[in-house]
Motif scaffolding. Structure first.
Motif, short mmCIF file in Angstrom:
data_model
loop_
_atom_site.label_atom_id
_atom_site.label_comp_id
_atom_site.label_asym_id
_atom_site.label_seq_id
_atom_site.Cartn_x
_atom_site.Cartn_y
_atom_site.Cartn_z
N ARG A 55 0.84 -1.19 0.00
CA ARG A 55 0.00 0.00 0.00
C ARG A 55 0.88 1.25 0.00
O ARG A 55 1.80 1.37 0.81
CB ARG A 55 -0.91 0.01 1.24
CG ARG A 55 -1.92 -1.12 1.27
CD ARG A 55 -2.97 -0.96 0.18
NE ARG A 55 -3.93 -2.05 0.21
CZ ARG A 55 -3.81 -3.18 -0.48
NH1 ARG A 55 -2.76 -3.34 -1.28
NH2 ARG A 55 -4.70 -4.14 -0.41
N GLY A 56 0.61 2.18 -0.90
CA GLY A 56 1.39 3.39 -0.98
C GLY A 56 2.72 3.23 -1.68
O GLY A 56 3.50 4.17 -1.81
N GLN A 57 3.05 2.01 -2.15
CA GLN A 57 4.31 1.76 -2.85
C GLN A 57 4.07 1.03 -4.17
O GLN A 57 4.85 0.20 -4.58
CB GLN A 57 5.25 0.92 -1.96
CG GLN A 57 5.58 1.56 -0.63
CD GLN A 57 6.42 0.66 0.25
OE1 GLN A 57 7.03 -0.30 -0.21
NE2 GLN A 57 6.43 0.95 1.53
N GLN A 58 2.97 1.36 -4.82
CA GLN A 58 2.63 0.70 -6.07
C GLN A 58 3.66 1.03 -7.16
O GLN A 58 4.29 2.08 -7.13
CB GLN A 58 1.24 1.12 -6.55
CG GLN A 58 0.11 0.49 -5.76
CD GLN A 58 -0.28 1.30 -4.55
OE1 GLN A 58 0.42 2.22 -4.17
NE2 GLN A 58 -1.41 0.98 -3.94
N SER A 59 3.79 0.12 -8.09
CA SER A 59 4.70 0.32 -9.21
C SER A 59 4.24 1.50 -10.06
O SER A 59 3.05 1.75 -10.22
CB SER A 59 4.77 -0.94 -10.06
OG SER A 59 5.44 -0.69 -11.28
N SER A 60 5.21 2.22 -10.63
CA SER A 60 4.90 3.33 -11.51
C SER A 60 4.94 2.95 -12.98
O SER A 60 4.60 3.77 -13.84
CB SER A 60 5.90 4.48 -11.28
OG SER A 60 5.82 4.97 -9.96
N VAL A 61 5.35 1.74 -13.28
CA VAL A 61 5.50 1.32 -14.68
C VAL A 61 4.15 1.37 -15.38
O VAL A 61 3.16 0.82 -14.90
CB VAL A 61 6.09 -0.11 -14.76
CG1 VAL A 61 6.10 -0.59 -16.22
CG2 VAL A 61 7.49 -0.13 -14.19
N GLY A 62 4.12 2.06 -16.52
CA GLY A 62 2.88 2.22 -17.28
C GLY A 62 2.17 3.53 -17.01
O GLY A 62 1.32 3.95 -17.81
N HIS A 63 2.50 4.21 -15.89
CA HIS A 63 1.87 5.49 -15.60
C HIS A 63 2.29 6.53 -16.65
O HIS A 63 3.41 6.50 -17.16
CB HIS A 63 2.30 6.01 -14.22
CG HIS A 63 1.70 5.25 -13.07
ND1 HIS A 63 1.04 4.06 -13.21
CD2 HIS A 63 1.67 5.52 -11.73
CE1 HIS A 63 0.63 3.63 -12.02
NE2 HIS A 63 1.00 4.50 -11.11
N VAL A 64 1.38 7.46 -16.93
CA VAL A 64 1.65 8.52 -17.89
C VAL A 64 1.51 9.87 -17.19
O VAL A 64 0.53 10.10 -16.47
CB VAL A 64 0.69 8.45 -19.09
CG1 VAL A 64 0.95 9.59 -20.07
CG2 VAL A 64 0.82 7.10 -19.81
N TRP A 65 2.50 10.75 -17.38
CA TRP A 65 2.49 12.07 -16.77
C TRP A 65 2.68 13.17 -17.82
O TRP A 65 3.23 12.92 -18.90
CB TRP A 65 3.64 12.24 -15.78
CG TRP A 65 3.63 11.40 -14.58
CD1 TRP A 65 3.06 11.66 -13.36
CD2 TRP A 65 4.31 10.13 -14.42
NE1 TRP A 65 3.32 10.65 -12.47
CE2 TRP A 65 4.09 9.70 -13.09
CE3 TRP A 65 5.07 9.34 -15.27
CZ2 TRP A 65 4.60 8.50 -12.61
CZ3 TRP A 65 5.58 8.14 -14.79
CH2 TRP A 65 5.34 7.74 -13.48
N LYS A 66 2.23 14.35 -17.48
CA LYS A 66 2.72 15.55 -18.14
C LYS A 66 3.84 16.07 -17.26
O LYS A 66 3.62 16.49 -16.11
CB LYS A 66 1.61 16.60 -18.26
CG LYS A 66 2.06 17.86 -19.00
CD LYS A 66 0.91 18.85 -19.15
CE LYS A 66 1.35 20.08 -19.95
NZ LYS A 66 0.23 21.05 -20.12
#
Length: 514
Positions: A55-66
């Motif tokens: 919890r609170g440490q999920q993977s960031s792979v695949g996330h999209v940001w500006k």
């Protein structure tokens, strides 16, 4: 639940034609509690892969940001991008979208400048001192397809048979009318044109929504969040090779069923809620498999074993024959070959289970027969066919070494569950008590002469086990300390003092003395 007749999916393989090798029976286990989600992949009842998401440490792979470019490093041909995480992300020039500019002519300073707003996606989680690895070449994954907005053409998974690749390429060529490229996933084996088109339409709409969010948002801003670990594994792996999916929490079970209702309703009847006695992961052997990733040693069936050592630069795996000394009139070469063949299979299982990435060196036991070396390399290649992670393997060297690289995208169970030892700072060893006692003696020789005594013995508080060493054999070491400093010393045993430390002064109340 769909009422249409379930399709019989076509078999897939990594080469042309159908593989004759028996495929393992797979199960996916999903366990959810208040602190973490764990997903295990079982093959023939044995844990092959395990993923942990806290919890609170999920993977960031695949996330999209500006994101906003914070620095451009011409010497590294890379840029650092602020995406709102504690550490800036890393973007190499090869990952920059620059239509019409050949890769060999790209210069990061000509493509980006400090302060630019760009849309980026994480391809690798932050690890150690490094931030997330980023790309501008976005890829949006669906159940059967991956949509690449800045790509072109149609790519087909190499794990599918030639016939199936031809069929899918024909379908996708007919339905793909949008800009960008698509990649057909292994899970698309047997999928109909209707299913593929529905998947593609969903991804194209998602990309349009991302663009709108990006136009409206101020950087840094998260535009898209990848699904949690359980839905990602279901999306990527659930096909006819998977016998069952078992979930131990009703809410998560319902979420998975809703996800499948949108993407592949014919697979919903393979998902069930765990109704067994006791903890599911413990009953299925997953708990023991996760615990085993903390050990350096991994056993082999015939009595041999692997020693797995992680270093900053690489992972080194040593194969040992152990108790496997052969039977009857077995020759040494036969025994060694048998051990190595077992090791090849177990090495790959450990790579997958521990999610080991980077440079890997495997030290197999030396074999004289060239044919046996070829058989070992073939066994290693066959075992790697089950590994979804990208690998590159070099032939066995004359010294029996195999060099390979394995892509590292997520943190493995060991990295998630452990932290560097505070005593050895992650080096894998601690000082012995005798060494610590010597350090205490040397410091006391330096500090005692200047300590105020008022005619009374100097009180030295130390850990009880250090006191035992200083007083053993008639107290010779303590006597030598007294003679060398000219100070009378009274040792006070205090369990709250670290073994390598001491304190000068009066004993505090509650200190234990023997």
């Amino acid at each position: 639940m769909s009422t249409r007749t379930r399709r019989r999916r076509r078999p897939s393989s990594s080469g042309g034609g159908t593989s004759t090798r028996k495929k393992p029976v797979k199960k996916i286990l999903v366990s959810v509690d208040a602190a973490e989600t764990r997903v295990a992949i079982l093959e023939d009842g044995k844990t092959a892969e395990c993923y942990i998401e806290r919890r609170g440490q999920q993977s960031s792979v695949g996330h999209v940001w500006k994101g906003k470019v914070t620095n451009v490093l011409a010497g590294m041909e890379a840029a650092f991008v602020d995406v709102g995480l504690p550490k800036n992300g890393f973007l190499h020039v090869d990952e920059v979208v620059a239509m019409g500019v050949p890769k060999h002519k790209r210069k990061i300073a000509e493509l980006l400048k400090k302060g630019d707003d760009i849309i980026v996606q994480a391809t690798k989680d932050a690890m150690g001192t490094k931030g997330v690895r980023l790309t501008m070449q976005l890829s949006l994954a669906g159940r059967y397809l991956v949509y690449v907005p800045y790509g072109d053409g149609v790519g087909i998974s190499k794990r599918l048979s030639d016939d199936e690749r031809t069929r899918l390429k024909s379908i996708c060529g007919a339905i793909h009318k949008a800009e960008g490229g698509i990649i057909v996933r292994t899970a698309a084996a047997g999928a109909s044109a209707e299913e593929l088109q529905r998947d593609l339409l969903h991804l194209v709409r998602l990309w349009a929504a991302l663009q709108q969010r990006g136009d409206a948002a101020a950087s840094p801003a998260l535009l898209y969040t990848e699904a949690d670990i359980s839905l990602r594994v279901i999306r990527d792996l659930l096909n006819d090779d998977v016998e069952a999916v078992v979930v131990d929490q009703p809410e998560q079970h319902e979420r998975i069923l809703k996800f499948l209702a949108r993407t592949s309703p014919e697979m919903a009847d393979r998902v069930s809620l765990y109704d067994g006695d006791g903890d599911m992961m413990r009953q299925m052997g997953v708990e023991a498999a996760i615990d085993s990733t903390l050990d350096r040693r991994a056993p082999l069936p015939s009595g041999g074993y692997l020693i797995i050592d992680d270093t900053e630069a690489m992972t080194v795996i040593d194969v040992n024959s152990g108790r496997n000394v052969g039977k009857g009139r077995s020759r040494l070469e036969e025994t060694v070959t048998r051990t190595n063949l077992e090791a090849a299979k177990e090495v790959v299982r450990q790579l997958r289970l521990r999610d080991i990435g980077g440079i890997i060196i495997i030290d197999f036991i030396d074999m004289d027969d060239v044919e046996n070396r070829k058989a070992l390399k073939a066994a290693l290649d066959e075992a790697l066919e089950a590994d979804r992670t990208r690998t590159f393997v070099v032939d066995i060297s004359p010294l029996g070494l195999v060099e390979m690289t394995r892509q590292n995208v997520f943190e493995g169970p060991r990295e998630i569950m452990c932290e560097p030892c505070p005593e050895c700072e992650g080096e894998g060893s601690v000082l012995t008590l005798d060494t610590l006692a010597v350090h205490v003696e040397r410091r006391l020789r330096s500090e005692l002469p200047s300590a105020e005594s008022n005619g009374t013995p100097a009180s030295v508080r130390v850990h009880p086990r250090i006191a035992d060493l200083l007083e053993e054999e008639g107290g010779e070491r303590l006597a030598a300390l007294i003679d060398g400093t000219g100070k009378d010393v009274k040792l006070v045993r205090d369990e709250e003092i670290a073994p390598g430390d001491f304190r000068l002064g009066e004993a505090e109340k509650g200190s234990r003395r023997r």
